[in-house]
Motif scaffolding. Structure first.
Motif, PDB file in Angstrom:
ATOM      1  N   GLN A 138      10.280  -6.697 -93.781  1.00 29.86           N
ATOM      2  CA  GLN A 138      11.477  -5.982 -93.345  1.00 29.86           C
ATOM      3  C   GLN A 138      11.722  -4.773 -94.241  1.00 29.86           C
ATOM      4  N   SER A 139      11.969  -3.640 -93.639  1.00 28.37           N
ATOM      5  CA  SER A 139      12.131  -2.398 -94.394  1.00 28.37           C
ATOM      6  C   SER A 139      13.302  -2.463 -95.374  1.00 28.37           C
ATOM      7  N   ARG A 140      14.373  -3.136 -94.995  1.00 21.56           N
ATOM      8  CA  ARG A 140      15.533  -3.250 -95.885  1.00 21.56           C
ATOM      9  C   ARG A 140      15.139  -4.011 -97.153  1.00 21.56           C
ATOM     10  N   ALA A 141      14.391  -5.085 -96.999  1.00 17.42           N
ATOM     11  CA  ALA A 141      13.936  -5.867 -98.148  1.00 17.42           C
ATOM     12  C   ALA A 141      12.942  -5.073 -98.981  1.00 17.42           C
ATOM     13  N   THR A 142      12.043  -4.393 -98.328  1.00 16.56           N
ATOM     14  CA  THR A 142      11.039  -3.604 -99.039  1.00 16.56           C
ATOM     15  C   THR A 142      11.701  -2.554 -99.917  1.00 16.56           C
ATOM     16  N   GLY A 143      12.719  -1.902 -99.407  1.00 16.30           N
ATOM     17  CA  GLY A 143      13.434  -0.893-100.176  1.00 16.30           C
ATOM     18  C   GLY A 143      14.086  -1.466-101.415  1.00 16.30           C
ATOM     19  N   PHE A 144      14.675  -2.654-101.276  1.00 21.20           N
ATOM     20  CA  PHE A 144      15.313  -3.315-102.421  1.00 21.20           C
ATOM     21  C   PHE A 144      14.291  -3.571-103.513  1.00 21.20           C
ATOM     22  N   TRP A 145      13.138  -4.112-103.134  1.00 17.20           N
ATOM     23  CA  TRP A 145      12.121  -4.443-104.150  1.00 17.20           C
ATOM     24  C   TRP A 145      11.506  -3.186-104.748  1.00 17.20           C
ATOM     25  N   ASP A 146      11.358  -2.149-103.946  1.00 22.55           N
ATOM     26  CA  ASP A 146      10.827  -0.885-104.469  1.00 22.55           C
ATOM     27  C   ASP A 146      11.742  -0.300-105.541  1.00 22.55           C
ATOM     28  N   GLU A 147      13.055  -0.499-105.379  1.00 21.60           N
ATOM     29  CA  GLU A 147      14.010   0.003-106.367  1.00 21.60           C
ATOM     30  C   GLU A 147      13.938  -0.785-107.676  1.00 21.60           C
ATOM     31  N   LEU A 148      13.595  -2.058-107.589  1.00 26.17           N
ATOM     32  CA  LEU A 148      13.563  -2.904-108.787  1.00 26.17           C
ATOM     33  C   LEU A 148      12.280  -2.780-109.596  1.00 26.17           C
ATOM     34  N   THR A 149      11.214  -2.437-108.938  1.00 21.10           N
ATOM     35  CA  THR A 149       9.936  -2.385-109.641  1.00 21.10           C
ATOM     36  C   THR A 149       9.082  -1.258-109.100  1.00 21.10           C
ATOM     37  N   ASN A 150       8.432  -0.583-109.987  1.00 23.57           N
ATOM     38  CA  ASN A 150       7.543   0.486-109.529  1.00 23.57           C
ATOM     39  C   ASN A 150       6.078   0.117-109.707  1.00 23.57           C
ATOM     40  N   ASP A 151       5.825  -1.057-110.263  1.00 22.55           N
ATOM     41  CA  ASP A 151       4.445  -1.473-110.467  1.00 22.55           C
ATOM     42  C   ASP A 151       4.015  -2.591-109.520  1.00 22.55           C
ATOM     43  N   GLY A 152       4.906  -3.022-108.632  1.00 21.99           N
ATOM     44  CA  GLY A 152       4.578  -4.054-107.672  1.00 21.99           C
ATOM     45  C   GLY A 152       4.653  -5.475-108.206  1.00 21.99           C
ATOM     46  N   LYS A 153       4.934  -5.616-109.494  1.00 26.84           N
ATOM     47  CA  LYS A 153       5.030  -6.949-110.084  1.00 26.84           C
ATOM     48  C   LYS A 153       6.402  -7.534-109.793  1.00 26.84           C
ATOM     49  N   GLU A 154       6.449  -8.849-109.736  1.00 22.86           N
ATOM     50  CA  GLU A 154       7.717  -9.508-109.465  1.00 22.86           C
ATOM     51  C   GLU A 154       8.668  -9.354-110.648  1.00 22.86           C
ATOM     52  N   PRO A 155       9.897  -8.924-110.378  1.00 23.52           N
ATOM     53  CA  PRO A 155      10.881  -8.792-111.453  1.00 23.52           C
ATOM     54  C   PRO A 155      11.360 -10.168-111.910  1.00 23.52           C
ATOM     55  N   SER A 156      11.945 -10.212-113.072  1.00 26.82           N
ATOM     56  CA  SER A 156      12.464 -11.471-113.606  1.00 26.82           C
ATOM     57  C   SER A 156      13.687 -11.913-112.813  1.00 26.82           C
ATOM     58  N   VAL A 157      13.995 -13.183-112.935  1.00 21.27           N
ATOM     59  CA  VAL A 157      15.193 -13.741-112.309  1.00 21.27           C
ATOM     60  C   VAL A 157      16.415 -12.955-112.769  1.00 21.27           C
ATOM     61  N   GLU A 158      16.480 -12.684-114.062  1.00 19.79           N
ATOM     62  CA  GLU A 158      17.619 -11.966-114.634  1.00 19.79           C
ATOM     63  C   GLU A 158      17.756 -10.561-114.052  1.00 19.79           C
TER      64      GLU A 158
END
Length: 71
Positions: free
Chosen positions: A35-55
């Motif tokens: 989903q594009s909305r979800a993809t945008g959220f994750w793109d904002e959190l990380t620029n290397d494609g790695k999963e961000p921490s829970v925190e």
């Protein structure tokens, strides 16, 4: 952040480590959403494609909620 996780664990009769594992699993699944909305959220959190921490994820969601409450 640890207090939040402790409260969640207490309310659900589990451990903090179990809560973190469940959130990590949810992050993993959500990052794979097409989903594009979800993809945008994750793109904002990380620029290397790695999963961000829970925190990091919780802090980002809290910030979004605060911003929406202001508007």
């Amino acid at each position: 952040m640890e207090e939040i996780l402790k409260q969640i664990a207490l309310e659900n009769g589990t451990t903090v480590s179990s809560v973190k594992r469940e959130i990590e699993f949810a992050i993993h699944e959500a990052m794979n959403s097409p989903q594009s909305r979800a993809t945008g959220f994750w793109d904002e959190l990380t620029n290397d494609g790695k999963e961000p921490s829970v925190e990091t994820v919780i802090a980002a969601i809290v910030l979004q909620v605060k911003n929406k409450m202001k508007s």
